[in-house]
Design a protein around this motif. Sequence first.
Motif, PDB file in Angstrom:
ATOM      1  N   HIS A 100      86.703  -1.640  11.641  1.00  0.00           N
ATOM      2  CA  HIS A 100      86.614  -2.923  10.939  1.00  0.00           C
ATOM      3  C   HIS A 100      85.416  -2.937  10.007  1.00  0.00           C
ATOM      4  O   HIS A 100      85.534  -3.328   8.841  1.00  0.00           O
ATOM      5  N   ARG A 101      84.271  -2.491  10.475  1.00  0.00           N
ATOM      6  CA  ARG A 101      83.062  -2.452   9.638  1.00  0.00           C
ATOM      7  C   ARG A 101      83.283  -1.559   8.422  1.00  0.00           C
ATOM      8  O   ARG A 101      82.843  -1.876   7.318  1.00  0.00           O
ATOM      9  N   ALA A 102      83.958  -0.447   8.615  1.00  0.00           N
ATOM     10  CA  ALA A 102      84.219   0.474   7.499  1.00  0.00           C
ATOM     11  C   ALA A 102      85.143  -0.186   6.467  1.00  0.00           C
ATOM     12  O   ALA A 102      84.945  -0.025   5.262  1.00  0.00           O
ATOM     13  N   ARG A 103      86.138  -0.940   6.939  1.00  0.00           N
ATOM     14  CA  ARG A 103      87.072  -1.604   6.020  1.00  0.00           C
ATOM     15  C   ARG A 103      86.382  -2.675   5.183  1.00  0.00           C
ATOM     16  O   ARG A 103      86.698  -2.850   4.018  1.00  0.00           O
ATOM     17  N   VAL A 104      85.441  -3.403   5.786  1.00  0.00           N
ATOM     18  CA  VAL A 104      84.798  -4.497   5.058  1.00  0.00           C
ATOM     19  C   VAL A 104      83.530  -4.016   4.345  1.00  0.00           C
ATOM     20  O   VAL A 104      82.815  -4.826   3.758  1.00  0.00           O
ATOM     21  N   GLY A 105      83.251  -2.710   4.419  1.00  0.00           N
ATOM     22  CA  GLY A 105      82.138  -2.153   3.668  1.00  0.00           C
ATOM     23  C   GLY A 105      80.772  -2.363   4.278  1.00  0.00           C
ATOM     24  O   GLY A 105      79.765  -2.287   3.595  1.00  0.00           O
ATOM     25  N   MET A 106      80.726  -2.596   5.590  1.00  0.00           N
ATOM     26  CA  MET A 106      79.428  -2.751   6.249  1.00  0.00           C
ATOM     27  C   MET A 106      78.923  -1.384   6.662  1.00  0.00           C
ATOM     28  O   MET A 106      79.695  -0.501   7.014  1.00  0.00           O
TER      29      MET A 106
END
Length: 81
Positions: free
Chosen positions: A72-78
């Motif tokens: 999820h973090r990778a998808r939202v660019g975190m």
Amino acid sequence: MPIVNILVTREGTTPGADRTTADQKAAVYKGIADLLFNVMGKPREDTTVIFHEHEIDDISQGGVPLSAYRRHRARVGMTDA
């Protein structure tokens, strides 16, 4: 007697590594014993370090398995900066 618990996920830090190496663990053990001696004066020989490695989905963050949280973090660019 200091007792230090280290908890990490069972993921290697280099390509193809699936866990922490013996050399990496030895460096952590020495670093912790040195740190406690330098900061608190605790004798190195009295310091016990317990190294726990866990499968990534034995850990949760944000209410979901850690692998899902990271996706999820990778998808939202975190990033973990």
